[in-house]
Design a protein around this motif. Structure first.
Motif, PDB file in Angstrom:
ATOM      1  N   ALA A 164       0.837  -1.203   0.000  1.00  0.00           N
ATOM      2  CA  ALA A 164       0.000   0.000   0.000  1.00  0.00           C
ATOM      3  C   ALA A 164       0.870   1.251   0.000  1.00  0.00           C
ATOM      4  CB  ALA A 164      -0.913  -0.001   1.225  1.00  0.00           C
ATOM      5  N   ALA A 165       0.336   2.301  -0.571  1.00  0.00           N
ATOM      6  CA  ALA A 165       1.071   3.562  -0.622  1.00  0.00           C
ATOM      7  C   ALA A 165       1.164   4.180   0.765  1.00  0.00           C
ATOM      8  CB  ALA A 165       0.381   4.538  -1.575  1.00  0.00           C
ATOM      9  N   THR A 221      -0.024   8.759  -0.809  1.00  0.00           N
ATOM     10  CA  THR A 221      -1.477   8.804  -0.960  1.00  0.00           C
ATOM     11  C   THR A 221      -1.962  10.239  -1.129  1.00  0.00           C
ATOM     12  OG1 THR A 221      -1.722   6.817   0.395  1.00  0.00           O
ATOM     13  CG2 THR A 221      -3.664   8.188   0.115  1.00  0.00           C
ATOM     14  N   HIS A 246      -8.250   4.900  -7.310  1.00  0.00           N
ATOM     15  CA  HIS A 246      -7.015   4.626  -6.580  1.00  0.00           C
ATOM     16  C   HIS A 246      -7.066   3.272  -5.888  1.00  0.00           C
ATOM     17  CE1 HIS A 246      -4.699   5.084  -2.656  1.00  0.00           C
ATOM     18  NE2 HIS A 246      -3.782   4.940  -3.579  1.00  0.00           N
ATOM     19  N   THR A 265      -5.041  -0.073  -7.169  1.00  0.00           N
ATOM     20  CA  THR A 265      -4.075  -0.716  -6.265  1.00  0.00           C
ATOM     21  C   THR A 265      -4.399  -2.194  -6.085  1.00  0.00           C
ATOM     22  OG1 THR A 265      -3.730   1.359  -5.072  1.00  0.00           O
ATOM     23  CG2 THR A 265      -3.091  -0.661  -3.944  1.00  0.00           C
ATOM     24  N   TRP A 266      -5.685  -2.470  -5.824  1.00  0.00           N
ATOM     25  CA  TRP A 266      -6.086  -3.869  -5.607  1.00  0.00           C
ATOM     26  C   TRP A 266      -5.883  -4.707  -6.865  1.00  0.00           C
ATOM     27  CZ3 TRP A 266      -9.452  -7.540  -7.428  1.00  0.00           C
ATOM     28  CH2 TRP A 266      -9.668  -8.661  -6.614  1.00  0.00           C
ATOM     29  N   GLN A 326      -2.128  -5.457  -7.402  1.00  0.00           N
ATOM     30  CA  GLN A 326      -1.655  -6.470  -6.468  1.00  0.00           C
ATOM     31  C   GLN A 326      -2.267  -7.835  -6.786  1.00  0.00           C
ATOM     32  OE1 GLN A 326      -2.836  -4.672  -2.776  1.00  0.00           O
ATOM     33  NE2 GLN A 326      -0.888  -3.584  -2.525  1.00  0.00           N
ATOM     34  N   THR A 381      -6.465  -5.090   2.183  1.00  0.00           N
ATOM     35  CA  THR A 381      -6.877  -3.771   1.698  1.00  0.00           C
ATOM     36  C   THR A 381      -7.756  -3.072   2.728  1.00  0.00           C
ATOM     37  OG1 THR A 381      -6.802  -4.567  -0.592  1.00  0.00           O
ATOM     38  CG2 THR A 381      -8.031  -2.544  -0.185  1.00  0.00           C
ATOM     39  N   HIS A 430     -12.230   4.356   2.836  1.00  0.00           N
ATOM     40  CA  HIS A 430     -11.285   5.110   1.998  1.00  0.00           C
ATOM     41  C   HIS A 430     -11.902   6.415   1.498  1.00  0.00           C
ATOM     42  CE1 HIS A 430      -7.410   5.001   0.098  1.00  0.00           C
ATOM     43  NE2 HIS A 430      -7.896   5.228  -1.103  1.00  0.00           N
TER      44      HIS A 430
END
Length: 204
Positions: free
Chosen positions: A9-10, A15, A28, A32-33, A36, A86, A199
């Motif tokens: 994660a960032a 972020t 975002h 990311t998910w 990964q 996450t 988030h």
């Protein structure tokens, strides 16, 4: 998968920079998910595929259907744990705390959960104990992979009472596999949805 999801994660600084760009928080998180998940999927498929080729060449095994089911089940489990990671990243600001929680979740899922459920089932006894064993499978991603995989492999006796309760309640290994896939999909989507909600309101 849990460690990849947390360590990949960032940071807060990165972020903040990303959120200052014309990129929505949904984009975002989803990006990311997906990144990964792609890396994790490649690792799982490459690892199992290489091992399967070697075993097939040595032992002349040809049951690729069941092997494919095993790979797919492990991949779904990895994606479910990635979604949980996450959620941890979205809910916990400190990276060290998120890593600690990820390690604790792994310990519970792999080691502690089955022992606890078996103890409760023994204490409940009879029909109630069988119900506990049946329902407990839905609460653990690892069990959702292990139980239907062994059922499809034709070795339900390895699972003892849990395997027998699944066979009796669902009517065979195929319905059990379909139900497991559905619940695993929920384990993937539900943490992601909750992570997105957190988030979207998180302050940088």
């Amino acid at each position: 998968a849990l460690r990849i999801g947390v360590t990949g994660a960032a940071t807060d600084d990165a972020t903040g920079f990303l959120w200052s760009q014309p990129v929505s928080r949904l984009q975002h998180l989803a990006g990311t998910w997906l990144g990964q998940a792609a890396a994790l999927s490649f690792s799982v498929i490459a690892g199992f595929g290489t091992g399967g080729v070697i075993v097939s060449l040595i032992s002349r095994a040809s049951d690729f259907g069941r092997f494919g089911v095993l790979v797919a089940a492990c991949l779904l489990a990895a994606l479910a744990f990635l979604s949980i990671a996450t959620l941890l990243v979205a809910a916990v600001r400190r990276r060290s705390a998120a890593l600690g929680l990820a390690a604790f979740i792994w310990f519970v899922a792999v080691i502690l959960y089955d022992a606890a459920m078996l103890s409760i089932a023994v204490w409940a006894t009879g029909v109630n104990g069988a119900r506990v064993l049946f329902v407990s499978v839905f609460g653990n991603v690892v069990d959702l992979v292990r139980v239907p995989t062994l059922l499809l492999a034709g070795t339900p006796h390895v699972l003892g009472a849990a395997g027998e309760s699944w066979l009796r309640a669902l009517g065979g290994p195929e319905p059990a596999a379909l139900l497991s896939v559905s619940v695993l999909a929920a384990w993937i989507l539900a943490p992601l949805a909750l992570a997105l909600k957190i988030h979207s309101v998180r302050d940088v």
